[in-house]
Design a protein around this motif. Structure first.
Motif: not given
Length: 565
Positions: A227-233, A262-264, A278-279
């Motif tokens: 969430a931290i990565g995706a929400d660009i905080v 991740i396996d994919q 990616i995620i």
């Protein structure tokens, strides 16, 4: 692009820190630029400790929220965990619901439908709670502006606890508790948490009452880091500690749902950048193309086979999403060029058939071409819906506040927001938004800026420097990967364009003063294919970060070019 070189700290400061840490002057300079001045601060930066996290009870209303949840558990009440349909919302819902599930059975989850309910708390969601006997709704990543919905629920005997990180309006909802570090009257020491971060503080508080330590909560940190990565905080303070430990969970012991994704993708060590690109898009794709509940189901799943099935479905949504946003971006770019709007200070486009789920991504794509505050509109029911994105340094949320008389509803952050309006107000809004931005934006913000940490020569680049810089991670706003500038470079004779459309530049750089006998280093420049002719001339400058290239099991150092002049 504008290249801005950050001020260099005082030489005495650099020397003192370099001596204290036993590092060279360049590393000391990079640390000082991040506000790290002592051995102790450096130790905490390179080895973030969970013990440095703040006491969750410092957050306004935390005591009240915990007491109400404990009361609900004691009385056997039904609890509904309600969150937004994006990554921050779905990870938050997965986090809190799976935590409560670990010791209490009467918990369900609710994600609003992006298309029929829209963003945040809906009347439909409150009706669902009433119809199914829920007496407590806990919202995550939304709710701080849901004054009318909370009032509506209150009349039905349903209590609300709000966990949000968006800026509140002038009035707070009449909820039992409002956990939001951006509240004016909240003195919590760190106010840049994402929604999932606020959710984590709540389970930290609940856990402390149940005799749990912070170590017991580590398995939830893969959700928080995502969430931290995706929400660009900003990846500073508490966010950096949570992201650092969350990445360790993702790489060493991820929950079943992450393992299935991740396996994919078959990548061994994920960085925060991999999480973002990616995620996060895969989690987001569920809410964009189908329903956000699919993402929550995946993130809560305990059975690997079922999780793999969910992950396959989400992979299909993600492929569809990617095709759709590329197609719409082409149409939107054409609309801007045909309307000759590229000369203005904003990009505002609209087509009623555009897919609501991807307009935010399209807005970001438009900024890559026309670097302007941007809104992409589509039809949503009998209204228009839009996603706004901004350029670095300009607060689009504030600009929308000044256009509030043409807007029905809006919410968001400095750089990203969403809104709805009546169709008849579109032209008036468009004119007003252009006027507000043109009057308030610093004109230099209309070309992208690269902040350069330090000037270096190629002979300073080494595997040892790379090893140290990797320890500066996780990178993100407030702690960007170090960017360097080198002057008087030459191509060692291998330059070519690569990629499907020849859009990327691959080359090998050397110092023009000494030529290739002084050594050379591989470089890749994404979207810099047009600079091929430029680097055939000796004596150019380049801005780059350090990168590792993994090819057939071998890892080699390379430069990731950002721009060339």
């Amino acid at each position: 692009m504008r290249w801005t070189i950050k001020p260099k700290p005082e030489e005495e400061q650099i020397k003192a820190l370099a001596t204290a840490l036993g590092v060279d002057g360049l590393v000391a300079q990079l640390l000082l630029q991040r506000g790290i001045t002592t051995f102790e601060e450096a130790k905490n930066f390179f080895r973030p400790k969970l013990s440095q996290l703040h006491d969750p009870f410092l957050m306004k209303d935390m005591e009240i929220a915990v007491a109400r949840i404990e009361e609900a558990v004691a009385n056997g009440e039904n609890i509904l965990v309600y969150g937004d349909y994006d990554v921050d919302g779905t990870t938050s819902v997965a986090l809190l619901s799976s935590y409560l599930d670990s010791y209490y059975p009467n918990v369900a989850t609710y994600i609003p439908d992006r298309y029929t309910e829209g963003y945040g708390v809906s009347f439909q969601g409150v009706d669902f709670a009433e119809d199914n006997g829920f007496t407590l709704i806990i919202t995550l990543d939304c709710g701080v502006k849901a004054i009318d919905k909370v009032e509506y629920a209150k009349q039905k005997g349903i209590d609300f606890i709000i966990c949000d990180h968006h800026r509140p309006g002038s009035e707070l909802p009449q909820a039992i508790a409002v956990l939001d570090p951006k509240r004016e009257d909240c003195s919590y020491p760190y106010d840049e948490l994402c929604g999932c971060g606020v959710g984590f503080k709540l389970i930290q508080a609940l856990g402390s009452r149940r005799g749990e330590t912070i170590e017991d909560l580590i398995p939830y940190l893969d959700l928080v880091a995502t969430a931290i990565g995706a929400d660009i905080v900003p990846i500073t303070g508490e966010n950096r500690i949570l992201a650092y430990w969350g990445l360790q969970v993702i790489n060493q012991n991820p929950r079943i749902g992450f393992k299935a994704i991740i396996d994919q993708i078959k990548k061994s060590e994920l960085t925060i950048t991999d999480v973002v690109f990616i995620i996060a898009p895969r989690i987001n794709a569920a809410g964009r193309m189908e329903h956000g509940q699919h993402a929550v189901n995946l993130l809560r799943e305990q059975n690997l086979e079922r999780a793999q099935q969910f992950a396959k479905e989400i992979e299909v949504y993600n492929t569809d999403r990617r095709n759709l946003d590329q197609e719409i971006a082409k149409e939107a770019l054409l609309q801007i060029s045909e309307n000759k709007e590229e000369e203005g200070f904003t990009s505002v486009v609209y087509k009623e058939t555009w897919h609501k789920g991807v307009i935010g991504i399209v807005a970001s794509r438009l900024i890559e071409t026309y670097y302007r505050p941007t809104l992409v509109f589509t039809k949503s029911g009998d209204k228009l819906a839009a996603s706004a994105r901004s350029v670095k340094g300009f607060d689009v949320y504030r600009a929308l506040e000044e256009c509030a008389d043409t807007i029905e509803q809006f919410g968001g952050h400095k750089y990203a927001a969403g809104l709805t309006m009546l169709e008849e107000n579109y032209e008036a809004f468009k004119a007003k938004f252009e006027e507000v931005v043109s009057q308030n934006i610093d004109k230099k913000l209309l070309s992208p800026e690269i902040m350069v940490d330090a000037m270096i020569s190629l002979d300073q680049i080494s595997p040892k420097l790379m090893r140290i810089i990797k320890q500066f991670a996780p990178f993100g706003p407030g702690n960007s990967a170090p960017v360097f500038m080198a002057k008087n470079l030459m191509d060692a004779g291998y330059a070519k364009v690569v990629g499907q459309d020849g859009g990327h530049l691959k080359c090998r750089l050397a110092d023009a003063n000494v030529g290739t006998k002084g050594g050379s280093i591989d470089a890749i420049g994404f979207n810099l294919g047009t600079k091929l002719d430029l680097i055939k001339e000796k004596g150019f400058s380049a801005v780059f970060s350090l990168d590792e290239n993994e090819w057939q099991g071998n890892i080699s150092l390379q430069l990731k070019l950002r721009d060339i002049k």
